[in-house]
Design a protein around this motif. Structure first.
Motif, mmCIF file in Angstrom:
data_model
loop_
_atom_site.group_PDB
_atom_site.id
_atom_site.type_symbol
_atom_site.label_atom_id
_atom_site.label_comp_id
_atom_site.label_asym_id
_atom_site.label_seq_id
_atom_site.Cartn_x
_atom_site.Cartn_y
_atom_site.Cartn_z
ATOM 1 N N VAL A 192 39.812 43.037 46.937
ATOM 2 C CA VAL A 192 41.131 43.630 46.776
ATOM 3 C C VAL A 192 40.762 45.152 46.831
ATOM 4 O O VAL A 192 40.189 45.618 45.978
ATOM 5 C CB VAL A 192 41.685 43.064 45.600
ATOM 6 N N PHE B 219 42.306 42.585 50.975
ATOM 7 C CA PHE B 219 43.638 42.982 50.744
ATOM 8 C C PHE B 219 43.744 44.439 50.621
ATOM 9 O O PHE B 219 43.145 45.110 49.943
ATOM 10 C CB PHE B 219 43.881 42.259 49.396
ATOM 11 N N ILE C 3 47.891 38.239 46.220
ATOM 12 C CA ILE C 3 46.306 38.150 46.461
ATOM 13 C C ILE C 3 46.037 36.810 47.108
ATOM 14 O O ILE C 3 45.609 36.495 48.115
ATOM 15 C CB ILE C 3 45.610 38.411 45.282
#
Ligand SMILES: Nc1ncnc2c1ncn2[C@@H]1O[C@H](COP(=O)(O)OP(=O)(O)OP(=O)(O)O)[C@@H](O)[C@H]1O
Ligand SMILES: CC(C)(CO)[C@@H](O)C(=O)NCCC(=O)O
Ligand SMILES: [K+]
Length: 262
Positions: free
Chosen positions: A97, A144, A110
């Motif tokens: 992320v 992400f 997520i």
């Protein structure tokens, strides 16, 4: 390793409960208002009964609603004598992320991206039309990147009614694509604003991300309003109703593949 899981997504409006039996999402996913605690507690018990005798049976959950999450932990320890396995706390996140503060990024967002990327294996934008509408993007490595957060359908319809004297309440059942070209009455005009407003937002943001990415991404939609908003629309590649639940199961499987051999 055989996957036998009760998966629970604790959202802002509803708790979604599903069961993976031998790796497959099996039976109906139940979605119950967060305030109906006894009902969702019973749904979790029923889901558990489907898998409790099986290999590695576990209850795995993720959430963006801390009070309801702690209620779920209590219910599961009292009634099932198990501990909930939480994605992000007990299990590693399934993807990298790249936001400023990954721990503050919604775990539902997520997990949506993780589950979608598993299918697309390319630049992807997930649109989750739930309590809030979120867009969440990943690059071609499945990392992400970030996204957008906007008010959801119910929230928009409620706000129009509550903050005006004259605007009516439109129910969730009434919410659909407007069927008049100009919105010639109040309800049709509100549908024009909310329905086209959301689609316009999605199109604008996806175009901006495509420009950044240098390529048109896959666009996957999920959430309670996805069908009403995006069905048959060329911008959205596919609608996957239970994306977050697939993301929870993936987080569990990935974590065990990584750690069981250590
Ligand atoms: N039977 C239903 N009950 C409640 N909401 C529904 C129903 N059918 C469709 N919806 C729509 O679903 C939206 C809420 O989506 P969803 O249930 O995915 O959100 P949620 O469970 O609160 O999750 P999150 O907080 O993760 O967005 C509302 O805007 C509402 O219009
Ligand atoms: C945006 C919601 C409410 C959507 O469910 C959730 O993902 C959340 O609380 N997110 C935290 C903020 C963020 O994602 O940056
Ligand atoms: K959601």
């Amino acid at each position: 390793m055989e996957i036998n899981l009760v998966v629970v997504n604790v959202g802002n409006s509803r708790v979604a409960i599903g069961s993976f039996v031998a790796g497959e999402l099996t039976g109906d996913v139940e979605r119950i208002a967060v305030v109906r605690r006894e009902e969702w507690a019973q749904a979790v018990e029923r889901a558990w009964q489907r898998i409790s005798g099986r290999e590695n049976a576990a209850i795995v959950a993720a959430g963006v609603n801390p009070d309801v999450q702690s209620a779920l932990s209590d219910v599961v320890s009292e009634r099932i004598d198990r501990r909930v396995v939480w994605v992000g706390k007990d299990l590693d996140l399934p993807i990298k992320v790249l936001t400023d503060e990954p721990e503050k990024t919604g775990i539902d967002r997520i997990l949506n991206v993780a589950a979608a990327y598993e299918q697309t294996e390319m630049e992807t934008v997930v649109v989750d039309a739930g309590t809030a509408i979120t867009l969440s993007a990943c690059n071609d490595a499945g990392e992400f990147l970030g996204g957008a957060i906007a008010p959801g359908v119910r929230m928009q319809l409620d706000a129009l009614h509550e903050r005006t004297a004259a605007l009516p309440l439109i129910t969730t059942e009434e919410f659909k694509a407007p069927d008049e070209p100009y919105g010639q009455n109040t309800k049709q005009a509100m549908l024009h604003g909310v329905y086209h407003g959301i689609r316009g937002m999605v199109k604008e943001i996806v175009e901006a991300y495509a420009t950044q990415m240098g390529k048109w991404p896959e666009v996957v939609a999920t959430g309670g309003d996805a069908q009403a908003l995006f069905s048959g629309w060329e911008i959205v590649t596919g609608i996957t109703p239970d994306l977050t639940l697939y993301g929870i199961a993936k987080a569990y499987a990935d974590h065990h593949i990584k750690h069981d051999s250590e």
